[in-house]
Design an enzyme around this catalytic site. Structure first.
Site, PDB file in Angstrom:
ATOM      1  CD  GLU A   1      -4.269  21.982   9.302  1.00 10.42           C
ATOM      2  OE1 GLU A   1      -4.062  20.880   9.838  1.00 10.42           O
ATOM      3  OE2 GLU A   1      -4.269  23.062   9.912  1.00 10.42           O
TER       4      GLU A   1
ATOM      5  CE  LYS B   1      -8.326  12.494  10.878  1.00 10.81           C
ATOM      6  NZ  LYS B   1      -7.658  11.185  10.926  1.00 10.81           N
TER       7      LYS B   1
ATOM      8  CG  ASP C   1      -4.417   6.755   7.388  1.00  7.71           C
ATOM      9  OD1 ASP C   1      -4.453   6.828   8.629  1.00  7.71           O
ATOM     10  OD2 ASP C   1      -4.943   5.844   6.740  1.00  7.71           O
TER      11      ASP C   1
ATOM     12  CE1 TYR D   1      -1.763  17.024  14.246  1.00  4.38           C
ATOM     13  CE2 TYR D   1      -0.946  15.855  12.318  1.00  4.38           C
ATOM     14  CZ  TYR D   1      -1.402  15.843  13.635  1.00  4.38           C
ATOM     15  OH  TYR D   1      -1.489  14.662  14.305  1.00  4.38           O
TER      16      TYR D   1
ATOM     17  CE  LYS E   1     -11.553   9.316   8.670  1.00  6.68           C
ATOM     18  NZ  LYS E   1     -11.675   8.623   9.947  1.00  6.68           N
TER      19      LYS E   1
ATOM     20  CB  CYS F   1      -0.213 -23.414 -17.240  1.00  8.54           C
ATOM     21  SG  CYS F   1      -0.926 -21.950 -18.021  1.00  8.54           S
TER      22      CYS F   1
ATOM     23  CB  CYS G   1      -1.084 -23.796 -22.110  1.00  6.28           C
ATOM     24  SG  CYS G   1       0.401 -23.801 -21.086  1.00  6.28           S
TER      25      CYS G   1
ATOM     26  CB  CYS H   1       2.906 -20.932 -17.447  1.00  3.74           C
ATOM     27  SG  CYS H   1       2.624 -21.895 -18.940  1.00  3.74           S
TER      28      CYS H   1
ATOM     29  CB  CYS I   1       1.241 -20.650 -22.465  1.00  6.52           C
ATOM     30  SG  CYS I   1       0.034 -20.077 -21.264  1.00  6.52           S
TER      31      CYS I   1
HETATM   32  S1  IVH Z   1      -5.301  18.135  14.478  1.00  4.50           S
HETATM   33  C1  IVH Z   1      -6.640  19.113  18.501  1.00  4.50           C
HETATM   34  N1  IVH Z   1      -4.615  18.044  11.948  1.00  4.50           N
HETATM   35  O1  IVH Z   1      -5.894  12.792  13.021  1.00  4.50           O
HETATM   36  C2  IVH Z   1      -6.546  18.523  17.162  1.00  4.50           C
HETATM   37  N2  IVH Z   1      -4.827  15.988  13.118  1.00  4.50           N
HETATM   38  O2  IVH Z   1      -8.359  12.172  14.649  1.00  4.50           O
HETATM   39  C3  IVH Z   1      -5.486  17.507  17.044  1.00  4.50           C
HETATM   40  N3  IVH Z   1      -4.283  14.025  11.773  1.00  4.50           N
HETATM   41  O3  IVH Z   1      -4.451  12.136  16.116  1.00  4.50           O
HETATM   42  C4  IVH Z   1      -5.323  16.917  15.727  1.00  4.50           C
HETATM   43  N4  IVH Z   1      -3.755  15.097   9.929  1.00  4.50           N
HETATM   44  O4  IVH Z   1      -3.069  11.702  14.030  1.00  4.50           O
HETATM   45  C5  IVH Z   1      -4.882  17.328  13.052  1.00  4.50           C
HETATM   46  N5  IVH Z   1      -3.960  18.136   9.727  1.00  4.50           N
HETATM   47  C6  IVH Z   1      -4.231  17.430  10.829  1.00  4.50           C
HETATM   48  C7  IVH Z   1      -4.135  16.022  10.858  1.00  4.50           C
HETATM   49  C8  IVH Z   1      -4.458  15.328  12.019  1.00  4.50           C
HETATM   50  C9  IVH Z   1      -3.853  13.919  10.505  1.00  4.50           C
HETATM   51  C10 IVH Z   1      -4.536  12.872  12.672  1.00  4.50           C
HETATM   52  C11 IVH Z   1      -3.797  12.919  13.973  1.00  4.50           C
HETATM   53  C12 IVH Z   1      -4.818  12.917  15.045  1.00  4.50           C
HETATM   54  C13 IVH Z   1      -6.007  12.367  14.357  1.00  4.50           C
HETATM   55  C14 IVH Z   1      -7.278  12.926  14.983  1.00  4.50           C
END
Ligand code: IVH
Length: 707
Positions: A115, A117, A119, A226, A320, A420, A423, A438, A444
């Protein structure tokens, strides 16, 4: 069944239809009813609910607009704690993770759910009998804050589940702000001189922690699911949960939750790393910010066998990506003058790796932002680089500001220069404008390329062949300072310029190798320039590049005054008398012609040179707008036209004597209604005013213009 006889049934029906439409629009991305119809149904529901408070329901689709503020957030204890994930940065760490699982489960190649991740902000949503009852932030993992009222406003959080949901279902996921919405939000904020959001994550967190849900409702937030929290099956979903995580995600999708389209399943380190690379390659193109991918052992029985350490599962890991925000030190603050004269402050910084590339410059956007951030020389700042977006300074780490011996900041707050740097003209900032500019205009060099490009363009002076490449070289090698210099260029100038450009680029053209010099192209360019000497007044006015003077305003001016000198002599007051020219544009025009540089350029344009005529055009007497077949008639334009802009249509009708007005009344002679005409068309129909479609307008213009 009419709403009047059965409000309860109608309310239920409307709620169901709106829930459906929401789900299709936000979760499936496959809307099936037009926005206008959605709005109509929603309004009907709002009215019915207002008339029948006895049927109030917090899960109603009308709840999305936000309820009144509650004061503060209550605490929520999570029935199942919300955990975090261990991180991996290197491929080897992923290999160790996979090997460990292989060893401990005895399964040589177990399947993983893969999946993105996201942010954003982790939250937990609780449903009882399929109805959303509570939403909470992660908090410390054991206890979070009750943000139910705010979460109700997030369009992708289902308020009522579809299909056969279990008696109790807690779903975990991420609330985030889509990148495009974040950029749009900040653009508007900066244009208004308001505080922008530092990044989409902060935007999401700040929005969700608003005490007034009506504010949250206006923020562009989204949710994606998720994981599961507490589940009590009851008789709803059958006797058991799916045996794997990936099947659970599919089941959540059926219940109406948004699940990322990027999820996948794979086996073996190579499968995991291939996913990491694939998503990494698409990172910039994804509509949301991600900081990595997550690998989760797919089978629940295998997850149980792996168990947990401290507060993270041993069956999952976050791999990451390079960070998109980093700290570095400001070496100097500079300003850049754009092609339209806009002055943009930016910082030169010690090189830093952000999002996988080295950056040394970051934008500060405008003077307001500089003041808000209070960036000074030597400051340590956080820079953010997200995808193709220009790196920007997000904030200053004030604790690291360099101090003098008395403990005072070494550098004073930064001020935008008054002149500026390119010029030397004054930098001006109009009242209510965020952008400083400007005032040098055509004088210019920074603005020259753009000014020349516009000047030569097809709808302006229409100089055949003189594209941006030649113009850039002409400015770079200093052959032209003003648009008038174009009319003094010779074939030799072009040939020499080309030779210098080739030399600089390190190329030797075939013709030069053969000892020849090609000149035909230069002769053509000079011929193109010469041909443009004979033109029309409105083209010249448009070509000068006066801010806010587009083609239609140029035509209006040309028609009204007939010749250039009275336009140059007109003051703001006189210009405001011209139909369709408002006070702002009148001021801009007067300002432009008052500027000595601009007057010099115009004089040089008109002057003959080396036996050739200067730029010239037929000059006529001022034409009264009231003379023409439409004299005395008032016309209103509404909706979009296919063949021309509304401005142009207005100018052409005015040229035939009509008065163009913005609102429909009984005095309106006729309304021209284009595509998607709205209230003005309705008003015309209501008042019985004649309505023309575009075809009729075009036929009329064809029959009367030039007559
Ligand atoms: S699973 C038991 N899946 O990452 C596992 N977390 O560092 C619980 N996050 O607090 C998290 N995408 O805010 C999971 N596909 C994903 C995620 C995800 C983002 C974030 C989430 C969590 C943090 C963990």
């Amino acid at each position: 069944m009419t709403p009047a006889t059965a409000p309860a049934a109608r309310i239920a029906d409307l709620r169901r239809r709106l829930d459906d439409a929401n789900h299709r629009y936000y979760v499936l991305d496959d809307p099936d009813i037009p926005d206008a119809e959605y709005d109509r149904l929603l309004r009907e529901l709002q009215e019915l609910e207002a008339a029948h408070p006895e049927f109030a329901d917090p899960s109603s689709p009308t709840a999305r607009v936000g309820s009144v503020p509650a004061g503060k957030f209550a605490e929520v204890r999570h029935a199942v704690p919300m955990l975090s994930l261990a991180n991996a940065f290197a491929d080897e760490e992923v290999a160790e993770f996979v090997a460990r699982i292989g060893r401990e489960t005895g399964d040589a190649e177990p399947a993983f759910s893969l999946e993105p991740k996201l942010d954003g902000l982790a939250i937990s949503l609780r449903y009882e009998d399929g109805v959303f009852v509570r939403g909470a932030t992660r908090g410390d993992g054991a206890t979070g804050e009750d943000v139910t009222a705010n979460l109700r406003t997030v369009r992708t959080v289902p308020l009522r589940l579809r299909g056969k949901p279990p008696a109790v279902l807690e779903v975990r996921g991420e609330v985030y702000m889509p990148k495009a919405a974040f950029e749009r939000w900040n653009e508007v904020a900066r244009a208004r001189g308001e505080k922008p959001m530092a990044n989409p994550r902060n935007g999401a967190a700040g929005s969700l922690r608003q005490l007034d849900p009506r504010i949250t409702a206006q923020r562009p937030l989204a949710f994606y699911a998720y994981a599961l929290g507490e589940v009590v099956l009851g008789q709803g979903a059958g006797a058991t949960l799916p045996p794997t995580h990936s099947q659970t995600l599919a089941w959540l999708r059926e219940l109406g939750f948004p699940v990322s389209a990027e999820v996948d399943v794979a086996r073996g380190v190579d499968g995991l790393l291939a996913y990491y690379r694939r998503i990494g390659d698409r990172r910039n193109a994804l509509p949301f910010d991600i900081d990595g991918v997550v690998y989760k052992l797919d089978r629940y029985d295998q997850q149980r066998a792996m168990g947990f350490v401290s507060r993270a599962p041993r069956w999952a890991i976050a791999h990451k990506f390079p960070a998109q925000e980093e700290a570095t030190v400001v070496e100097s603050i500079e300003v850049n003058v754009g092609r339209t004269g806009a002055v943009t402050p930016w910082v030169l910084m010690q090189p830093v790796q952000v999002g996988g590339v080295t950056v040394t410059r970051a934008t500060l956007h405008n003077a307001d932002q500089v003041a808000r951030l209070d960036v000074r020389n030597g400051d340590t700042v956080i820079v953010r680089r997200a995808g193709d977006v220009i790196p920007e300074v997000v904030r200053v780490i004030e604790d690291r500001r360099p101090l003098d011996r008395k403990g005072q900041p070494l550098h004073a707050p930064y001020q935008l220069p008054m002149e500026c740097p390119v010029c030397g003209s004054a930098i001006e900032r109009e009242e209510g404008e965020v952008v400083a500019r400007c005032s040098g205009g055509l004088f210019c060099p920074a603005q020259r390329v753009q000014a020349l490009f516009h000047f030569a363009s097809r709808r302006a002076m229409d100089i055949e062949g003189l594209g941006e490449r030649f113009i850039t070289a002409l400015v770079e090698f200093d052959y032209v300072h003003t648009v008038a210099d174009l009319y003094r260029l010779t074939v030799d100038d072009f040939v020499e310029m080309k030779r210098r450009a080739d030399e600089q680029a390190g190329v030797v053209p075939e013709t030069v190798k053969a000892g020849k010099i090609a000149t035909k192209w230069a002769e053509n360019l000079v011929a193109g320039i010469d041909a443009s000497r004979n033109t029309t007044l409105d083209r010249v006015l448009y070509a000068l590049g006066i801010r806010d003077v587009g083609e239609s305003t140029a035509k209006t001016l040309a028609r009204h005054f007939g010749s250039l000198d009275p336009i140059m002599a007109a003051d703001e007051e006189a210009l405001r008398q011209v139909p369709d020219i408002g006070p702002v544009v009148a001021a801009r025009i007067a300002h432009f012609f008052a500027e000595p540089h601009n007057r010099d350029v115009i004089a040089a344009l008109r002057a003959p040179y080396d036996g050739k005529a200067g730029v010239h055009w037929p000059e006529g007497a001022p034409r009264r707008a009231s003379e023409g077949p439409l004299s005395g008639q008032t016309v209103v334009l509404t909706g979009g036209l296919a063949a021309m802009s509304r401005d142009e249509a207005g100018a052409r009708l005015e040229a035939l004597g009509a008065k163009v007005s913005g609102s429909v009344s009984k005095k309106t002679s006729f309304v021209v209604a284009g595509e998607a005409a709205g209230s003005k068309l309705a008003k015309a129909q209501e008042l019985g005013v004649e309505v023309w479609d575009e075809a009729r307008l075009l036929a009329y213009l064809a029959g009367h213009e030039g007559a």
